[in-house]
Design an enzyme around this catalytic site. Structure first.
Site, PDB file in Angstrom:
ATOM      1  N   GLU A   1       8.139   2.829   4.680  1.00  0.00           N
ATOM      2  CA  GLU A   1       7.722   1.866   5.693  1.00  0.00           C
ATOM      3  C   GLU A   1       8.183   0.438   5.463  1.00  0.00           C
ATOM      4  OE1 GLU A   1       3.545   3.416   7.251  1.00  0.00           O
ATOM      5  OE2 GLU A   1       4.003   4.070   5.229  1.00  0.00           O
TER       6      GLU A   1
ATOM      7  N   GLY B   1      11.153  14.229   7.001  1.00  0.00           N
ATOM      8  CA  GLY B   1      12.528  13.805   7.195  1.00  0.00           C
ATOM      9  C   GLY B   1      12.932  12.751   6.183  1.00  0.00           C
ATOM     10  N   THR B   2      11.967  12.381   5.344  1.00  0.00           N
ATOM     11  CA  THR B   2      12.195  11.300   4.390  1.00  0.00           C
ATOM     12  C   THR B   2      12.840  11.782   3.094  1.00  0.00           C
ATOM     13  OG1 THR B   2       9.915  11.666   3.767  1.00  0.00           O
ATOM     14  CG2 THR B   2      10.343   9.813   5.216  1.00  0.00           C
TER      15      THR B   2
ATOM     16  N   GLY C   1       6.520   4.625  -3.016  1.00  0.00           N
ATOM     17  CA  GLY C   1       7.087   5.142  -1.770  1.00  0.00           C
ATOM     18  C   GLY C   1       7.911   4.074  -1.082  1.00  0.00           C
TER      19      GLY C   1
ATOM     20  N   ARG D   1      10.691   2.089  -9.511  1.00  0.00           N
ATOM     21  CA  ARG D   1      11.892   2.855  -9.850  1.00  0.00           C
ATOM     22  C   ARG D   1      12.280   3.733  -8.666  1.00  0.00           C
ATOM     23  NH1 ARG D   1      12.572   7.401 -14.535  1.00  0.00           N
ATOM     24  NH2 ARG D   1      14.784   7.789 -14.172  1.00  0.00           N
ATOM     25  N   ILE D   2      13.558   3.749  -8.361  1.00  0.00           N
ATOM     26  CA  ILE D   2      14.040   4.530  -7.225  1.00  0.00           C
ATOM     27  C   ILE D   2      14.506   5.899  -7.734  1.00  0.00           C
ATOM     28  CG2 ILE D   2      15.700   4.606  -5.314  1.00  0.00           C
ATOM     29  CD1 ILE D   2      13.526   2.392  -5.099  1.00  0.00           C
ATOM     30  N   LEU D   3      13.813   6.947  -7.336  1.00  0.00           N
ATOM     31  CA  LEU D   3      14.116   8.287  -7.853  1.00  0.00           C
ATOM     32  C   LEU D   3      15.385   8.846  -7.232  1.00  0.00           C
ATOM     33  CD1 LEU D   3      10.563   9.915  -7.971  1.00  0.00           C
ATOM     34  CD2 LEU D   3      11.794   8.635  -9.743  1.00  0.00           C
TER      35      LEU D   3
ATOM     36  N   GLY E   1       8.288  11.418  12.459  1.00  0.00           N
ATOM     37  CA  GLY E   1       6.967  11.224  13.055  1.00  0.00           C
ATOM     38  C   GLY E   1       6.617   9.764  13.253  1.00  0.00           C
ATOM     39  N   PHE E   2       6.983   8.922  12.276  1.00  0.00           N
ATOM     40  CA  PHE E   2       6.727   7.474  12.333  1.00  0.00           C
ATOM     41  C   PHE E   2       5.248   7.145  12.477  1.00  0.00           C
ATOM     42  CE2 PHE E   2      11.075   7.779  14.412  1.00  0.00           C
ATOM     43  CZ  PHE E   2      11.762   7.469  13.260  1.00  0.00           C
TER      44      PHE E   2
HETATM   45 MO1  MOS Z   1       3.010   6.224   8.495  1.00  0.00          MO
HETATM   46  S1  MOS Z   1       2.556   4.982  10.120  1.00  0.00           S
HETATM   47  O1  MOS Z   1       1.631   6.164   7.556  1.00  0.00           O
HETATM   48  O2  MOS Z   1       3.452   7.683   9.167  1.00  0.00           O
END
Ligand code: MOS
Length: 735
Positions: free
Chosen positions: A702, A461-462, A699, A625-627, A233-234
């Site tokens: 981004e 998709g993340t 997170g 921390r990277i899960l 979606g971005f």
């Molecule tokens: Mo992001 S620009 O908060 O999908």
């Protein structure tokens, strides 16, 4: 059992996706389903005089041509500022087909509905619209229409700039960029006479439900929104766009399911974009490289109806130590579709400008750009005057410099060569907000030894399915394969918008609490279940370990498997509910929470044939921390790829005569492809941010895009001596 956090767990939904069994919105088919195709305005400014649907209505398979006079009542949504389950946001505030005024090219003026997609396309083409056309304004000069607003201020930036020993005063331009997720926006609306089920490409099923209920004029409980898989979606799919209300209204009018898929061309017109931005940056510094003044004045274009501000000053107030700072914003109204959030909104354009300016300052100072940043490292967030929850930019810079081999850099322009190519080495720092949206989750432990975790968030998709499976598996001591994750349905317990890189941080406390409550329910059950060998014990004497309930003073193996316990009591499940409040939008934070990072970029330049390539990128990220390092690295790599596109290719061009985005396809709007992307190196410094949640995870969706364009432009300068201040960097700029 070994921990399933911090390991490179492959996507739990990977097999479904690679085998084509993951059902995306436009994959939904229903008996009797009809296809809706929007008729798009061919002017950007004016009025509809007449719509002639007579030919279209008589065409084969056509069921209706809807326009303002026959679509039925559609309302505006009463938008609010909430980031919780009651959030109501839309992108374009006007209800579709609300009036006859055209405000941008591609605005929907009608919807053709037919039995097949091809019939609907043909009918949409046959609708004749007469316009009274005005001259559109899509100019790229950004003279503001809405006057300057101060976004952040401390000290006296103007005075300190004038007095500064070293000054940089430059203007940086970013063209409009269009989100190009491979999955097109789509809506499949099913109306059963009293309720809507809407299959949607949305990054927020809860918000989409709330907003659509208001637009359709029905109670929230009469709308169910489903978004099981997204082809990304971005930010373009954060809030509903008008095709959703059109599909739903058509389904209600015709009593049949209606599918509307937005075309790639429409993606450039009516479903958002990152606006054009111009930023003037003024830096003042002492001769030894201490910043004394920072001013950032930016203007972005917005649409006629909506005031979208690209918050370019997002990362500026806290990035570096500087006593005098002023940030202002202004808007220029243009005849374009409403702009919206695009990956790293605000910070990404902002850091393109400020991190370019920092490089220009380093050059003027004769100082290494890494050293310049280290010399201006703040002790606290000087904008909010509060401490950072966790800030490890220095470690990112040091690690990046070491992995990249930065100490071997010869700062002289064009001085570094390899295999006949001129090398350019550049770097930039980056940052992005770290926060949580409110989140709730349910965890059920079931009599077949499986668990189910659910929340009305979605996986864009993340890797959200995978992260929730990992969290539940970890807390419950189960194998990943035993955990079912259910997302993407507004009927589930409220979950967050997939935005702002906030889902993982928000899910951690909610899922862990839900899992913990489910196991507590088991302990209670063990004290009274028929045949339980722990019957008669107090729950407080019992413990849950790796799927078994046992006495605290005895080994887990001596206990009872929970599936057995449930079956003995004829129970399908025990469940637990977890919730965590949001930090996003909180008025008075005590700590400043952000992720940080640094990009080190090598470009190769062949002046003889004017060939520029990004040949190496090393990115180091501090995101707590990277899960899941596999999914985490994938997010950073994807963002850096997008950064290469932003730097070298991406630009939406408007035809000044009619306001049409003219490169509205993937042949003419260039995104970075494999051939443009070298092997990417990603490292995480992994300092858990325990103020954000008990695992210290932030997170990561981004931040990888932030700073990338500046690092590339800085490398291009090092190779060529040309400072490009307007993206994308073109070969013509370098000749
Ligand atoms: Mo992001 S620009 O908060 O999908």
């Amino acid at each position: 059992m070994a921990s399933v956090l911090g390991i490179g767990q492959p996507r739990v939904d990977g097999p479904l996706k690679v085998s084509g069994r993951a059902t995306y919105t436009s994959d939904h088919h229903f008996p009797g389903m009809l296809y809706g195709v929007p008729v798009c305005s061919t002017i950007a400014h004016g009025e509809i005089q007449a719509i002639d649907t007579r030919t279209a209505e008589k065409m084969p398979g056509v069921r209706a041509i809807f326009h303002r006079a026959n679509i039925g009542k559609l309302f505006r949504a009463a938008t609010n500022q909430s980031f919780g389950a009651d959030m109501v946001r839309v992108d374009e505030k006007r209800a579709p087909l609300e009036d006859d005024t055209i405000r941008y090219y591609g605005q929907y003026v009608a919807l053709a509905v037919a039995g097949t997609f091809e019939q609907a396309v043909a009918a949409a083409d046959a609708v004749k619209v007469e316009y009274r056309e005005g001259k559109p304004n899509v100019d790229d000069q950004l003279a503001p229409d809405i006057k300057e607003k101060v976004e952040s201020q401390r000290g006296d930036a103007a005075k300190a700039f004038t007095a500064a020993e070293i000054q940089v005063d430059e203007t940086y331009d970013l063209p409009p960029e269009t989100h190009n997720p491979i999955e097109l926006h789509a809506s499949v609306a099913v109306w059963d006479g009293s309720s809507f089920t809407l299959y949607e490409t949305t990054q927020g099923v809860m918000n989409h439900r709330n907003a659509l209920a208001e637009m359709l004029g029905v109670p929230r409980e009469s709308v169910r929104v489903i978004s099981k898989f997204l082809g990304s979606g971005f930010g373009g799919k954060l809030w509903p766009w008008t095709q959703s209300a059109l599909a739903a209204a058509a389904a209600r009018q015709l009593g049949k399911p209606v599918k509307v898929v937005v075309s790639r061309q429409m993606m450039f017109q009516s479903v958002g974009h990152r606006p054009r931005v111009r930023q003037r940056i003024r830096l003042g510094a002492t001769r030894d490289g201490k910043l004394t003044s920072l001013a950032q004045d930016y203007v972005n274009h917005t649409s006629i109806l909506d005031d979208y501000k690209e918050n370019c000053g997002e990362a500026t107030p806290y990035m570096y130590s500087v006593p005098n700072l002023k940030i202002t914003s202004a808007l220029a109204r243009r005849h374009v579709g409403s702009p919206t959030a695009m990956r790293g909104p605000g910070a990404v354009p902002g850091l393109w400008a400020t991190e370019s300016a920092m490089d220009e300052l380093a050059l003027k100072l004769g100082m290494d750009p890494v050293q310049l940043r280290l010399a201006n490292e703040p002790q606290i967030d000087e904008g909010l005057k509060i401490p950072f929850s966790s800030r490890h930019l220095k470690e990112c810079l040091a690690t990046g410099a070491e992995k990249f081999g930065w100490s071997r850099r010869d700062p002289r322009v064009g001085s570094m060569k390899r295999d006949g190519l001129t090398l350019g080495w550049g770097m930039a720092a980056c940052s992005w907000i770290a926060g949580r949206f409110a989140c709730t989750a349910n965890v059920e432990l079931r009599d077949d030894g499986t668990a189910r975790v659910s929340s009305a968030t979605q996986d864009i998709g993340t890797g959200t399915y995978t992260i929730l499976a990992q969290l539940a598996a970890e807390k419950l001591g189960l194998a990943i394969g035993k955990v079912e994750v259910v997302l993407g349905d507004s009927q589930l317990t409220p979950g967050p918008l997939s935005g702002g890189s906030m889902v993982t941080a928000a899910a951690v406390p909610a899922v862990l609490e839900a899992a913990s409550k489910a196991t507590k329910a088991l302990l209670e059950l063990a004290t009274r279940a028929p045949g339980s060998k722990l019957a008669g014990r107090k729950a407080s004497e019992l413990q849950y370990t790796g799927g078994r309930v046992h006495a605290k003073d005895e080994p887990a193996a001596s206990g009872i498997a929970y599936a057995e316990l449930l079956r003995a009591g004829n129970l399908r499940m025990v469940s637990g509910h977890g919730s965590s409040p949001g930090t996003a939008g909180s008025a008075k934070p005590k700590l400043s929470s952000h992720s940080f990072g640094a990009h080190f970029v090598e470009v190769t330049w062949q002046p003889e044939i004017a060939r520029l390539r990004v040949s190496r990128v090393v990115t180091v990220i501090d995101a707590g921390r990277i899960l899941n390092p596999l999914a985490g690295r994938n997010q950073i790599e994807g963002a850096v790829v997008m950064g290469i596109g932003m730097s070298l290719f991406e630009e939406t061009s408007y035809d000044p005569r009619n306001g049409a985005p003219i490169n509205s396809n993937l042949a003419d709007y260039i995104v970075a492809a494999n051939a443009d992307v070298p092997a990417l190196e990603v490292h995480f410094v992994e300092f858990p941010d325990l103020h954000l949640n008990e695992l210290g995870a932030r997170g990561i969706g981004e931040i990888g895009l932030a700073g990338t364009a500046a690092a590339i432009a800085n490398a291009v300068h090092h190779a060529t001596g040309v400072r490009v201040r307007a993206l994308p960097i073109r070969i013509e700029d370098l000749l």
